[in-house]
Design a protein around this motif. Sequence first.
Motif, PDB file in Angstrom:
ATOM      1  N   GLU A 242       0.834  -1.207   0.000  1.00  0.00           N
ATOM      2  CA  GLU A 242       0.000   0.000   0.000  1.00  0.00           C
ATOM      3  C   GLU A 242       0.864   1.251   0.000  1.00  0.00           C
ATOM      4  OE1 GLU A 242      -3.123   2.237  -0.621  1.00  0.00           O
ATOM      5  OE2 GLU A 242      -3.206   0.058  -0.632  1.00  0.00           O
ATOM      6  N   ALA A 243       1.951   1.242   0.766  1.00  0.00           N
ATOM      7  CA  ALA A 243       2.853   2.403   0.802  1.00  0.00           C
ATOM      8  C   ALA A 243       3.465   2.653  -0.576  1.00  0.00           C
ATOM      9  CB  ALA A 243       3.953   2.193   1.842  1.00  0.00           C
TER      10      ALA A 243
ATOM     11  N   ARG B 266       2.242   1.822  -3.416  1.00  0.00           N
ATOM     12  CA  ARG B 266       1.173   2.323  -4.296  1.00  0.00           C
ATOM     13  C   ARG B 266       0.926   3.820  -4.084  1.00  0.00           C
ATOM     14  NH1 ARG B 266      -1.249  -1.203  -7.274  1.00  0.00           N
ATOM     15  NH2 ARG B 266      -1.170  -3.410  -6.769  1.00  0.00           N
ATOM     16  N   ARG B 267       0.968   4.260  -2.834  1.00  0.00           N
ATOM     17  CA  ARG B 267       0.766   5.689  -2.554  1.00  0.00           C
ATOM     18  C   ARG B 267       1.899   6.532  -3.156  1.00  0.00           C
ATOM     19  NH1 ARG B 267      -0.885   3.740   2.593  1.00  0.00           N
ATOM     20  NH2 ARG B 267       1.119   4.326   3.478  1.00  0.00           N
ATOM     21  N   TYR B 268       3.120   6.077  -2.992  1.00  0.00           N
ATOM     22  CA  TYR B 268       4.252   6.802  -3.587  1.00  0.00           C
ATOM     23  C   TYR B 268       4.130   6.815  -5.112  1.00  0.00           C
ATOM     24  CZ  TYR B 268       6.956   7.304   0.715  1.00  0.00           C
ATOM     25  OH  TYR B 268       7.393   7.679   1.960  1.00  0.00           O
TER      26      TYR B 268
ATOM     27  N   ARG C  81       1.418   6.571  -6.931  1.00  0.00           N
ATOM     28  CA  ARG C  81       0.327   7.453  -7.351  1.00  0.00           C
ATOM     29  C   ARG C  81       0.767   8.908  -7.288  1.00  0.00           C
ATOM     30  NH1 ARG C  81      -4.165   7.421  -9.364  1.00  0.00           N
ATOM     31  NH2 ARG C  81      -4.765   5.317  -8.841  1.00  0.00           N
ATOM     32  N   ALA C  82       1.485   9.283  -6.234  1.00  0.00           N
ATOM     33  CA  ALA C  82       1.962  10.665  -6.106  1.00  0.00           C
ATOM     34  C   ALA C  82       2.911  11.003  -7.261  1.00  0.00           C
ATOM     35  CB  ALA C  82       2.655  10.863  -4.767  1.00  0.00           C
TER      36      ALA C  82
END
Length: 186
Positions: free
Chosen positions: A11-12, A14-16, A18-19
């Motif tokens: 999940e981490a 994926r967040r990076y 996406r940013a």
Amino acid sequence: MTASTTTHASEAARRYARALFELAQDKGQLAEVHKDLKAFVEMEKGSNDLTILLDSPVFSRGEKVAALAEVMAKSGLGTMLANFVGVMATNGRASDIRQAQVAFDELYAKQRGIQRAVVRTAKHMTGAERGRIESILAKAVGGEVELTSEVDPSLIGGIQLRIGSKLVDASIAAKLERMNTAMKGA
């Protein structure tokens, strides 16, 4: 197997990803960042030292940031990717860069409308066989298909084809297993 087909991003990561994706899209550098991130991960796969740097807890965050800044400066890869790698290392996420690349690649393919498919065969396919499968898949999905091929001798013959979560198993091994199950039930 390729990393893109076997690695699932945290999940981490994926967040990076996406940013980075949104920033690259805003700056009109999406294709460049996609290419650079893929090149960085390929570079890492070919370098034991870089893999150790990313994964080893022996190196402090500061050491990782400094070493990765030097690697990025010498690599010729873009500034946006260099900043991204630096931020991930600063935040203690250097080992998640590979997973972020997988997530970024998924976002990029989705944005471009590319369907991903994996074909597994018992032996290497010829260029003509691969082209035929790509053509059939493109017609079936009504768009561009990016095909990854893998060799698995245990299939004996035939193919397995995966598009997203759908699996078509036309291998001889699967047919033999179905026959075995049917004979046990008779």
